[in-house]
Design an enzyme around this catalytic site. Structure first.
Site, mmCIF file in Angstrom:
data_model
loop_
_atom_site.group_PDB
_atom_site.id
_atom_site.type_symbol
_atom_site.label_atom_id
_atom_site.label_comp_id
_atom_site.label_asym_id
_atom_site.label_seq_id
_atom_site.Cartn_x
_atom_site.Cartn_y
_atom_site.Cartn_z
ATOM 1 N N GLU A 100 -19.590 -51.933 -70.581
ATOM 2 C CA GLU A 100 -18.294 -52.422 -71.049
ATOM 3 C C GLU A 100 -18.154 -53.907 -70.722
ATOM 4 O O GLU A 100 -18.759 -54.408 -69.771
ATOM 5 C CB GLU A 100 -17.139 -51.687 -70.355
ATOM 6 C CG GLU A 100 -16.833 -50.323 -70.877
ATOM 7 C CD GLU A 100 -15.632 -49.713 -70.176
ATOM 8 O OE1 GLU A 100 -15.080 -48.751 -70.726
ATOM 9 O OE2 GLU A 100 -15.254 -50.170 -69.088
ATOM 10 N N LYS A 137 -17.362 -40.430 -69.265
ATOM 11 C CA LYS A 137 -16.661 -41.659 -69.629
ATOM 12 C C LYS A 137 -16.875 -42.050 -71.093
ATOM 13 O O LYS A 137 -15.985 -42.605 -71.734
ATOM 14 C CB LYS A 137 -17.096 -42.809 -68.712
ATOM 15 C CG LYS A 137 -16.830 -42.565 -67.223
ATOM 16 C CD LYS A 137 -15.349 -42.421 -66.937
ATOM 17 C CE LYS A 137 -15.061 -42.341 -65.442
ATOM 18 N NZ LYS A 137 -15.513 -41.092 -64.818
ATOM 19 N N ARG A 145 -6.809 -34.482 -62.185
ATOM 20 C CA ARG A 145 -6.446 -33.845 -60.908
ATOM 21 C C ARG A 145 -5.225 -34.546 -60.332
ATOM 22 O O ARG A 145 -4.725 -35.513 -60.887
ATOM 23 C CB ARG A 145 -7.610 -33.976 -59.924
ATOM 24 C CG ARG A 145 -8.054 -35.438 -59.748
ATOM 25 C CD ARG A 145 -9.029 -35.625 -58.623
ATOM 26 N NE ARG A 145 -9.625 -36.945 -58.595
ATOM 27 C CZ ARG A 145 -9.054 -38.038 -58.107
ATOM 28 N NH1 ARG A 145 -7.830 -37.965 -57.610
ATOM 29 N NH2 ARG A 145 -9.675 -39.201 -58.109
#
Length: 472
Positions: free
Chosen positions: A199, A115, A291
């Site tokens: 975050e 991430k 995916r």
């Protein structure tokens, strides 16, 4: 063109890929654990191979899966979603063994699965990201400093996390101190890494994601967006395409951002770029799923493009069949994840024998399932046992069709989320397309529905009544 594909997955998604193979004239190969010996994907595949007695280890053993593909003389592996679909090891092993991996390169999977690295890539590409730490947090003291600088609430997130795990909201310093070690523990157990980042928490956002396709020639397009705001504990329940909450300008803007993100990392195959939309109508990059998504069905429904077949074509080295100008959408599609869970018992998994099952049908209805009457849902896997997708030309009609289809489908012998979804479709906020990620937790009354009586119980009650009457 690829001629033979091993499907490194199970259940509904394995059945979905087998169907795409059949339409393309490609031989399909299934793998199964002992617990899945009687599963539908095993029955439908052209060939099938047992990969062990343990319910999970076989599906998670990349070397064993690739060895099986080599033994079966497959030239490609499709990972589906879940299990190893976002594990770069499987893609890397395929590359070394000369097997095509139907997905992006292992280096891209690694980069976007991290991430922190994904955030850096998006910042470099000019895609807006949520304010937060520049990299991984060194320790708790640094987390406290960063949280104070960006302001509470904040989110502690596992760097290699996904699927709603390894993430905690902290509304103040006390919660940050109590959650820090917990998230590290979750991240280590679930993803094998204790690394975290922090975050700013976007409060009650809308969760919007964009489907992209990219070939090996550098062409990339988007297939419009999906609204995944109806979720519980970061797990999606209902998805909608396109979002009834966006304007056309927002739709075009976010689509362009997703294509920019894909090109920035030299993405190849199908993928999804996920965003949060805040109360001030600002989009922020959240993550990229490298995916196929569970909810790809609604994008297929509104665009007419078979995403799984496009995946196979791209992996075969073919160019995209569509330019961006040739992609359009029509109407609205809604997907309901039919989970074997009891909403009245805090969504407790409800595994066991399906005593009776019948799919919904009629105009604008699609059912993707891995169950049948008599099938025993094993307790080892995800609780989703079917997906119901409905389509209509406008939002109001899509809701009406969804209500009708949810009334048509029948899954008996276990508890499911079907009656819960019926209640959601009656909610005025949902009907008026005014919802965000807090919808489920803000409406606890949705579980106050009457349990449906199974046909077997009804039949038994009728028989008992007749016997009692005849005995008078």
């Amino acid at each position: 063109m690829i001629q033979k594909i091993l499907i490194a997955n199970r259940g509904e998604i394995a059945v979905r890929i087998i169907r795409a193979c059949k339409e393309m004239g490609i031989t399909s190969v299934a793998i199964f654990s002992e617990a899945d010996r009687h599963a539908l994907h095993v029955k439908k595949a052209d060939e099938s191979y047992r990969i062990g007695s343990d319910p999970l280890s076989g599906y998670l053993n990349a070397h064993r899966i690739v060895n099986t593909a080599v033994t079966a003389r497959c030239d490609a592996i499709h990972p589906g979603y879940g299990f190893l679909s976002e594990n770069p090891e499987l893609a890397a092993i395929c590359k070394r063994r000369g097997i095509k991996f139907i997905g992006p390169d292992d280096s891209v999977i690694s980069r976007m699965g991290d991430k922190v690295e994904a955030r850096k890539a998006m910042i470099e590409a000019g895609v807006p990201v949520i304010p937060g730490s520049e990299g991984n947090i060194k320790d708790l003291d640094e987390a406290v400093v960063i949280a104070k600088s960006i302001g509470y609430p904040v989110m502690l997130k596992a760097t290699n996390g996904g699927g709603g795990r390894g993430i905690r909201r902290c509304d103040n310093e006390k919660e940050l101190l109590s959650n820090y070690d917990r998230v590290i523990s979750e991240a280590t157990k679930a993803f094998g890494s204790p690394e975290l980042f922090i975050e700013k928490c976007v409060v009650t956002p809308k969760h919007i994601e964009v489907q992209i396709l990219a070939d090996q020639k550098g062409h990339a397009i988007h297939l419009y967006e999906r609204d995944c705001s109806i979720q519980r504990r970061n797990q999606k329940l209902i998805e909608i395409a396109p979002s009834p909450q966006l304007s056309e300008d927002q739709r075009n803007y976010i689509g362009d951002l997703a294509v920019k993100a894909a090109k920035a990392v030299n993405y190849e195959n199908a993928g999804t770029v996920e965003f949060l939309l805040d109360s001030e109508d600002k989009f922020y990059f959240m993550e990229m799923n490298t995916r196929l998504q569970v909810e790809h069905t609604i994008t297929e429904t509104i665009t007419g493009i078979d995403i799984v077949q496009e995946q196979i074509r791209i992996a075969s080295g073919m160019e995209l069949r569509y330019s961006q100008d040739e992609v359009s959408y029509r109407g609205f599609a809604i997907e309901f994840r039919i989970n074997a869970e009891d909403p009245k018992q805090d969504f407790l998994p409800s595994f066991g024998k399906i005593t009776r099952y019948f799919a919904a049908g009629g105009p604008g209805v699609r059912t993707d399932a891995s169950i049948y009457t008599g099938y025993i849902i094993p307790p080892y896997y995800d609780s989703m046992c079917a997906k119901l997708t409905v389509w209509a030309l406008n939002w109001d009609d899509a809701i009406k069709r969804g209500s009708r289809a949810l009334g048509d489908i029948g899954v008996f012998g276990v508890k499911t989320t079907i009656p819960y979804y019926k209640e959601i479709l009656k909610n005025e906020l949902f009907i008026n397309a005014n919802f965000n990620t807090s919808f489920v937790e803000s409406h606890p009354e949705l579980i106050d529905y009457e349990d449906e009586m199974s046909p077997d119980i009804i039949a038994a009650a009728i028989a008992a009544a007749i016997a009692a009457h005849e005995g008078i």
